[in-house]
Design a protein around this motif. Structure first.
Motif, mmCIF file in Angstrom:
data_model
loop_
_atom_site.group_PDB
_atom_site.id
_atom_site.type_symbol
_atom_site.label_atom_id
_atom_site.label_comp_id
_atom_site.label_asym_id
_atom_site.label_seq_id
_atom_site.Cartn_x
_atom_site.Cartn_y
_atom_site.Cartn_z
ATOM 1 N N TYR B 31 0.858 -1.183 0.000
ATOM 2 C CA TYR B 31 0.000 0.000 0.000
ATOM 3 C C TYR B 31 0.899 1.240 0.000
ATOM 4 O O TYR B 31 2.113 1.139 0.259
ATOM 5 C CB TYR B 31 -0.917 -0.022 1.228
ATOM 6 C CG TYR B 31 -1.829 -1.237 1.263
ATOM 7 C CD1 TYR B 31 -3.080 -1.213 0.667
ATOM 8 C CD2 TYR B 31 -1.419 -2.428 1.861
ATOM 9 C CE1 TYR B 31 -3.905 -2.330 0.676
ATOM 10 C CE2 TYR B 31 -2.240 -3.551 1.871
ATOM 11 C CZ TYR B 31 -3.482 -3.498 1.276
ATOM 12 O OH TYR B 31 -4.287 -4.610 1.273
ATOM 13 N N ASN B 33 1.476 3.657 1.969
ATOM 14 C CA ASN B 33 2.234 3.932 3.190
ATOM 15 C C ASN B 33 3.378 2.937 3.398
ATOM 16 O O ASN B 33 4.225 3.125 4.263
ATOM 17 C CB ASN B 33 1.281 3.907 4.393
ATOM 18 C CG ASN B 33 1.942 4.371 5.680
ATOM 19 O OD1 ASN B 33 2.973 5.036 5.644
ATOM 20 N ND2 ASN B 33 1.359 4.026 6.806
ATOM 21 N N GLN B 200 -15.139 6.373 4.631
ATOM 22 C CA GLN B 200 -14.168 5.840 5.597
ATOM 23 C C GLN B 200 -13.554 4.499 5.185
ATOM 24 O O GLN B 200 -13.774 3.466 5.840
ATOM 25 C CB GLN B 200 -14.810 5.734 6.987
ATOM 26 C CG GLN B 200 -15.222 7.062 7.560
ATOM 27 C CD GLN B 200 -14.072 8.059 7.613
ATOM 28 O OE1 GLN B 200 -13.007 7.754 8.128
ATOM 29 N NE2 GLN B 200 -14.270 9.254 7.065
ATOM 30 N N MET B 202 -10.762 1.631 5.066
ATOM 31 C CA MET B 202 -9.890 1.247 6.189
ATOM 32 C C MET B 202 -8.503 1.863 6.039
ATOM 33 O O MET B 202 -7.848 2.178 7.028
ATOM 34 C CB MET B 202 -9.771 -0.279 6.294
ATOM 35 C CG MET B 202 -11.073 -1.014 6.569
ATOM 36 S SD MET B 202 -12.141 -0.190 7.764
ATOM 37 C CE MET B 202 -11.067 -0.081 9.152
ATOM 38 N N GLU B 203 -8.045 2.018 4.808
ATOM 39 C CA GLU B 203 -6.782 2.715 4.583
ATOM 40 C C GLU B 203 -7.095 4.194 4.401
ATOM 41 O O GLU B 203 -7.854 4.566 3.508
ATOM 42 C CB GLU B 203 -6.101 2.189 3.307
ATOM 43 C CG GLU B 203 -4.772 2.864 2.977
ATOM 44 C CD GLU B 203 -4.435 2.819 1.482
ATOM 45 O OE1 GLU B 203 -5.355 2.885 0.644
ATOM 46 O OE2 GLU B 203 -3.254 2.713 1.151
ATOM 47 N N THR B 204 -6.505 5.022 5.258
ATOM 48 C CA THR B 204 -6.688 6.464 5.064
ATOM 49 C C THR B 204 -5.822 6.916 3.883
ATOM 50 O O THR B 204 -5.067 6.127 3.326
ATOM 51 C CB THR B 204 -6.272 7.236 6.328
ATOM 52 O OG1 THR B 204 -4.911 6.913 6.607
ATOM 53 C CG2 THR B 204 -7.151 6.855 7.510
ATOM 54 N N ILE B 252 -4.455 -0.223 -3.206
ATOM 55 C CA ILE B 252 -5.259 0.750 -2.464
ATOM 56 C C ILE B 252 -6.182 0.008 -1.509
ATOM 57 O O ILE B 252 -6.806 -0.981 -1.884
ATOM 58 C CB ILE B 252 -6.032 1.648 -3.452
ATOM 59 C CG1 ILE B 252 -5.003 2.500 -4.193
ATOM 60 C CG2 ILE B 252 -7.064 2.505 -2.727
ATOM 61 C CD1 ILE B 252 -5.529 3.680 -4.901
ATOM 62 N N GLY B 253 -6.240 0.510 -0.277
ATOM 63 C CA GLY B 253 -7.016 -0.163 0.765
ATOM 64 C C GLY B 253 -8.424 0.375 0.874
ATOM 65 O O GLY B 253 -8.855 0.815 1.935
ATOM 66 N N GLY B 254 -9.135 0.333 -0.250
ATOM 67 C CA GLY B 254 -10.501 0.854 -0.291
ATOM 68 C C GLY B 254 -10.486 2.334 -0.617
ATOM 69 O O GLY B 254 -9.597 3.072 -0.188
ATOM 70 N N VAL B 283 0.645 10.832 6.098
ATOM 71 C CA VAL B 283 -0.368 9.792 6.287
ATOM 72 C C VAL B 283 -1.547 10.430 7.015
ATOM 73 O O VAL B 283 -1.391 10.974 8.108
ATOM 74 C CB VAL B 283 0.172 8.612 7.120
ATOM 75 C CG1 VAL B 283 -0.870 7.500 7.204
ATOM 76 C CG2 VAL B 283 1.468 8.081 6.524
ATOM 77 N N GLU B 284 -2.690 10.380 6.387
ATOM 78 C CA GLU B 284 -3.891 10.990 6.976
ATOM 79 C C GLU B 284 -4.265 10.233 8.250
ATOM 80 O O GLU B 284 -4.296 9.001 8.274
ATOM 81 C CB GLU B 284 -5.034 10.869 5.958
ATOM 82 C CG GLU B 284 -6.337 11.527 6.345
ATOM 83 C CD GLU B 284 -7.401 11.282 5.273
ATOM 84 O OE1 GLU B 284 -7.563 10.123 4.845
ATOM 85 O OE2 GLU B 284 -8.055 12.242 4.855
ATOM 86 N N ARG B 286 -7.072 9.160 11.161
ATOM 87 C CA ARG B 286 -8.513 8.872 11.042
ATOM 88 C C ARG B 286 -9.331 10.122 11.336
ATOM 89 O O ARG B 286 -10.364 10.364 10.727
ATOM 90 C CB ARG B 286 -8.885 7.724 11.978
ATOM 91 C CG ARG B 286 -10.311 7.260 11.865
ATOM 92 C CD ARG B 286 -10.697 6.851 10.451
ATOM 93 N NE ARG B 286 -9.976 5.704 9.947
ATOM 94 C CZ ARG B 286 -10.128 5.209 8.711
ATOM 95 N NH1 ARG B 286 -10.973 5.762 7.856
ATOM 96 N NH2 ARG B 286 -9.414 4.176 8.314
#
Lengths: 171, 796
Positions: B31, B33, B200, B202-204, B252-254, B283-284, B286
């Motif tokens: 991903y 990050n 939302q 799960m991956e920001t 990409i995590g969603g 990194v954003e 939550r």
């Protein structure tokens, strides 16, 4: 950060079978140590408040949220991450079940979903649907609506305990 | 010659898995990050604590003194290096207003959470600490947070230069609504309040910008759904040529719309990398991710019916609370909510008025459903309300008003051209799938025991694969199919995957068209230096245009390989046979040639047997859905969509009278997404969307205090469904193939949010009907349901 090292603690972690001796600062989370110091990028940051479960690891066989666990609180521990679920270089039975059932989509929540499943099935060979709900209650998945995850947990149970008459009971 | 294209022996239509799905299970997926580079720096962004404020000064000197800090900049300083961010979708194209959207606030903050200053440091903790040393002098101003109040003449202006806060007013007015209402036997009014809820993933979001010293260019590793269009926005914002920017969107995590661009951090991080000459990552958190809103709308609907329940006219005046101006495409959801009216219903006389309003809340971005979910929620709650008023069953009223299956293609009053469907058939299937009759009996039994079970139905139409003229919402897309000299296949696509599995679907299509083993196919997406120019992932388009263009390219490459095979075998093309990966000549004895041998000859014998083709074995093709029409018809309408997926939903719930808690007992859906390439992956999409819908109306809500400061800051406050909250979903397909796309594909992925949301609300209101409770203000969280029950009981 070198000037802060006088505050650090020495910890010994066996991570996915490999021993690591680490100097960690008192405020370092297990998540950050795993990702940034040990390179276990398979463990993910989702919320840093312990709610989503993307950072889940096993500490001495029990699942824990690594984002709210201080590394210094684990002077000696055995850690299993998602990267430790493989067996002999092949996908383990839980991974294989999630593969066969397309249990996940984006896969970001995989650490928590897979390790929580592993913890459940380690000592419950015939979990009820409610017990599966309970075991995975700490793990959010945003892609699947959980339908495929339920199927995959069932399939993993059947794979691991083929001699059981039934896998997960209804209801 | 015979072919093995897309027939029953192939991969299309089957549940197939490819390597794509393997890496995340091993913990090996990369991903954004997960990329870290030598000399990596980290950014932290200081954000406005006020919904509206004048920024008198930003003193960054304290932050600069912190050891390990490399760069600190205020909004005013950043503005010297950047242009305003180009809109993903310029509201001016739709007759709306445009504002200058800066990467960071300059002199004035217009929402809570707006970036005000940025710190770049050796690690994220230092950057965060240093940001706390920045002194910002604000003069807080009165904020406006309600869309209707924002339209008052004396309301504070979100954008000081504007005459009012109305970003856009769009009337969708067709036919003669006044006459329709004048002749009606019944008029039913319904007010529906849709709250602010979000996707939302799960991956920001994460951006890691790398300054490439050798080429004086930027490589941005980004959680981006649309790398090529983002590259153009960055070029304009950063005043750089587009060919000096490379975007890499890895796993990409969603995304669900949230990773469509226009976010200030995209250009900010690139600028930081350029100025420091080092890689800079952000990194954003939550908390930051929860700032990104969507969907908040209040609808005032009126439906006119004759005495048999036929809808004669529809009026809907609605107000969308967009928050502050943004370069992200979120505002367009309000437009789509209007355009998609009156959904699946035959009524022709409609008066729909869209008010897209800016306020001092944080901005929207696109969210799965893209406004069409709000059409479904508003319409379907109103339909149930009408059924109650008319004394008809909700099913009967819908069946009476659906467009009939023999009326397709159907031109909607707003100009959309619905390709195909069988709405009544889908609803019947969904009712059968859940055993509707059994639940009616159980409901009656439960009521006799003092328990409240409810059954709700809803329908949802989701135009997908959109194309808007003059914008980067392009409709078409391109793929390259490249077959190597060893016969292995590389597919490069302009579309991207946010984790949906579309790469698997595309591999299935290409494997069938080429007649090769799917394991020989690698699909690469999301790298602007490698992929053909493309528009990425949005609007349920990826398999329609990504799969469609890959199919065309594969067909062309296959023709080239066939020609070389025929030349090698010294037979006519007509006599060429291809079976199980082997070429041979009909009626011509001899050793067959493998696919790989023929491919090798295509590369190595360009001057004899391969003279008949132009090497290499590589073709790029575009699929441009022919049913999209941008030339206005005689009514001035365009048809921006090639595909009109649709679905019927049934929800069964039980409401606890003592606590107001809603428990879902069962959900069924009958989904029409045209031809299904991979049934399990498509069902996964639909079930995920249903999770969004039921979470959205039962528990997810972003709230603010009176001053416009956001109260929802973590998953403690933003309650998303967990496994035990989602009942078993019975999914059936009711597919009508799209006549205008490859294999009859329609979009999948967006359908599910609005229809399931509406069905759940209708089931709750059905359960509470014996108590005289009716709730149209969402979400139906336990406190709200409990309060409504208390109010009704107090009134007895």
């Amino acid at each position: 950060m070198e000037d802060l090292l006088h505050m650090s603690a020495l910890i010994q972690l066996r991570i996915d079978g490999e021993l690591h001796e680490l100097e960690v600062l008192p405020n370092a989370t297990l998540l950050d140590v795993l990702r940034d110091e040990v390179g276990k990028k398979g463990t993910h940051m989702g919320c840093r408040t312990g709610h989503c479960g993307a950072c889940t690891v096993m500490i001495d066989g029990k699942v824990a949220k690594s984002c709210i666990t201080l590394a210094a609180s684990l002077p000696r521990a055995t850690i299993t991450t998602i990267e430790g679920l493989q067996q002999d270089g092949e996908m383990g039975p839980i991974q294989q079940a999630f593969w066969d059932e397309a249990g996940l989509q984006c896969g970001y929540c995989a650490p928590g979903i897979l390790l929580s499943t592993a913890e459940l099935l380690a000592d419950n060979h015939q979990p009820s649907a409610a017990e599966v709900d309970q075991a995975l209650a700490g793990n959010l998945c945003r892609c699947t609506g959980y339908q495929s995850i339920k199927r995959a947990v069932h399939s993993a149970c059947v794979r691991m305990y083929p001699d059981q008459e039934t896998g997960i009971e209804e209801g | 010659m015979s072919t093995s294209q897309a027939d029953s022996k192939g991969y299309v239509g089957k549940f197939v898995r490819t390597k794509e799905g393997r890496a995340p299970l091993l913990g090996k997926a990369k991903y954004t990050n997960d990329y870290t580079f030598a000399g990596q720096l980290y950014a932290h962004i200081l954000r406005s604590p006020h919904a509206s404020a004048v920024i008198n000064s930003v003193d960054v000197s304290g932050a600069k003194k912190v050891a390990g800090v490399r760069l600190v900049m205020s909004g005013r300083e950043v503005a010297e290096y950047t242009n305003p961010i180009t809109d993903y979708l310029d509201p001016a194209v739709f007759g709306g207003k445009s504002a200058d959207i800066r990467p960071m606030a300059v002199d004035r903050a217009w929402c809570f959470g707006q970036p005000v200053a940025i710190v770049v440091a050796d690690d994220a903790n230092i950057a965060r600490y240093a940001a706390s040393r920045i002194q910002v002098d604000y003069t807080p101003l009165e904020a406006v947070t309600d869309a209707e109040q924002a339209l008052a003449e004396d309301a504070p202006r979100v954008v000081p230069e504007w005459d009012d806060n109305l970003l856009m007013y769009v009337p969708f007015v067709f036919g003669d609504t006044d006459s329709a209402f004048a002749s009606a036997a019944h008029v039913v009014s319904t007010e529906v309040g849709i709250h602010r809820f979000s996707t939302q993933p799960m991956e920001t979001r994460c951006y890691n910008a790398v300054w490439e010293h050798d080429t004086e260019s930027i490589t941005l590793y980004a959680t981006s759904q649309n790398p090529h269009p983002l590259r153009l926005v960055l070029a304009e914002t950063l005043r750089m040529p587009e060919n000096k920017i490379r975007i890499i969107a890895s796993t990409i995590g969603g995304a669900f719309g949230m990773k469509m661009h226009g976010h200030p951090e995209e250009s900010l991080l690139c600028l930081m990398a350029k100025l420091t000459g080092r890689p800079v990552k952000w990194v954003e958190s939550r908390e930051e991710c929860l700032l990104i809103g969507a969907r908040e709308q209040r609808h005032y609907l009126e439906m006119a019916f004759d005495d048999e329940g036929r809808m004669l006219g529809l009026r809907d005046r609605f107000y969308a609370n967009l928050g502050a101006p943004s370069a992200c495409p979120g505002w367009g959801m309000a437009f789509l909510t209007g355009l998609t009216m009156p959904g699946p219903y035959r009524v022709r006389d409609i008066d729909v008025q869209v008010h897209a309003v800016n306020t001092n809340k944080p901005s929207w971005n696109a969210a799965r459903g893209y406004g069409k979910e709000s059409t479904a929620i508003a319409l379907e709650l109103a339909m149930d309300h009408a059924a109650r008023q008319l004394g008809m069953s909700p099913v009967e009223l819908r069946l009476k008003n659906f467009i009939r299956h023999d009326e397709f293609p159907y031109g909607s009053p707003t100009g959309l051209m619905y390709d195909s469907g069988d709405y009544g058939g889908a609803l019947s299937k969904a009712l059968d799938a859940i055993n509707h009759e059994d639940w009616l009996e159980k409901q009656a039994q439960a009521l006799a025991e003092g328990r409240y079970i409810g059954i709700g139905v809803a329908f949802e139409l989701t135009p997908e694969g959109g194309a808007i003229p003059g914008t980067m919402v392009a409709g078409y897309d391109s793929s390259t199919v490249r077959v190597g000299p060893d016969g292995t296949v590389r597919v490069l696509t302009g579309i991207t995957s946010p984790g949906t599995g579309n790469a698997t679907g595309i591999a299935q299509i290409v494997a069938d068209e080429l007649g090769v083993d799917i394991d020989h196919i690698e699909v690469l997406q999301g790298d602007t230096n490698a992929s053909p120019y493309g528009f990425g992932n949005y609007s349920g388009r990826s398999t329609i245009v990504g799969g469609g263009s890959a199919a065309l390219a594969a067909q062309d490459v296959r023709k080239m390989i066939d020609k070389v095979a025929a030349a090698l075998l010294e037979v006519d093309l007509e006599a060429l046979e291809f079976q199980d990966g082997l070429y041979f000549g009909r009626g011509k004895p001899g050793t067959p040639l493998s696919f790989a041998e023929v491919c090798y000859a295509a590369y190595t014998r360009a001057y004899d047997v391969a003279l008949c083709i132009e090497p290499p074995l590589e073709v790029t093709r575009t699929f441009r859905p022919p049913s999209i029409r941008h030339t206005p018809d005689k009514n001035g309408h365009i048809n921006p969509y090639p595909s009109y997926s649709n679905a019927a939903y049934v929800s069964v719930c039980e409401v606890d009278r003592e606590t107001g808690k809603v428990e879902l007992l069962a959900i069924s859906a009958a989904h029409d997404c045209g031809k299904v390439i991979n049934p399990v992956l498509v069902e996964g999409q639909a079930c995920g969307a249903i999770g969004f819908g039921l979470g959205g109306v039962l528990s997810e809500e972003i709230t603010f205090d009176e001053g416009g400061r956001q109260l929802t800051r973590s998953f403690v406050d933003y309650v998303m469904p967990r496994m035990s909250d989602v009942p078993d979903i019975t999914m059936v397909h009711h597919d009508s193939p799209n006549p205008d796309t490859y294999l009859g594909l329609k979009g999948a992925g967006e359908a599910g949010v609005g229809g399931s949301a509406a069905a759940v609300v209708n089931s709750v209101n059905n359960a509470l009907q014996p108590l005289g409770v009716l709730i149209h203000d969402l979400p139906l969280s336990p406190p709200r349901v409990w309060a409504a029950i208390q109010a009704a009981e107090g009134g007895h």
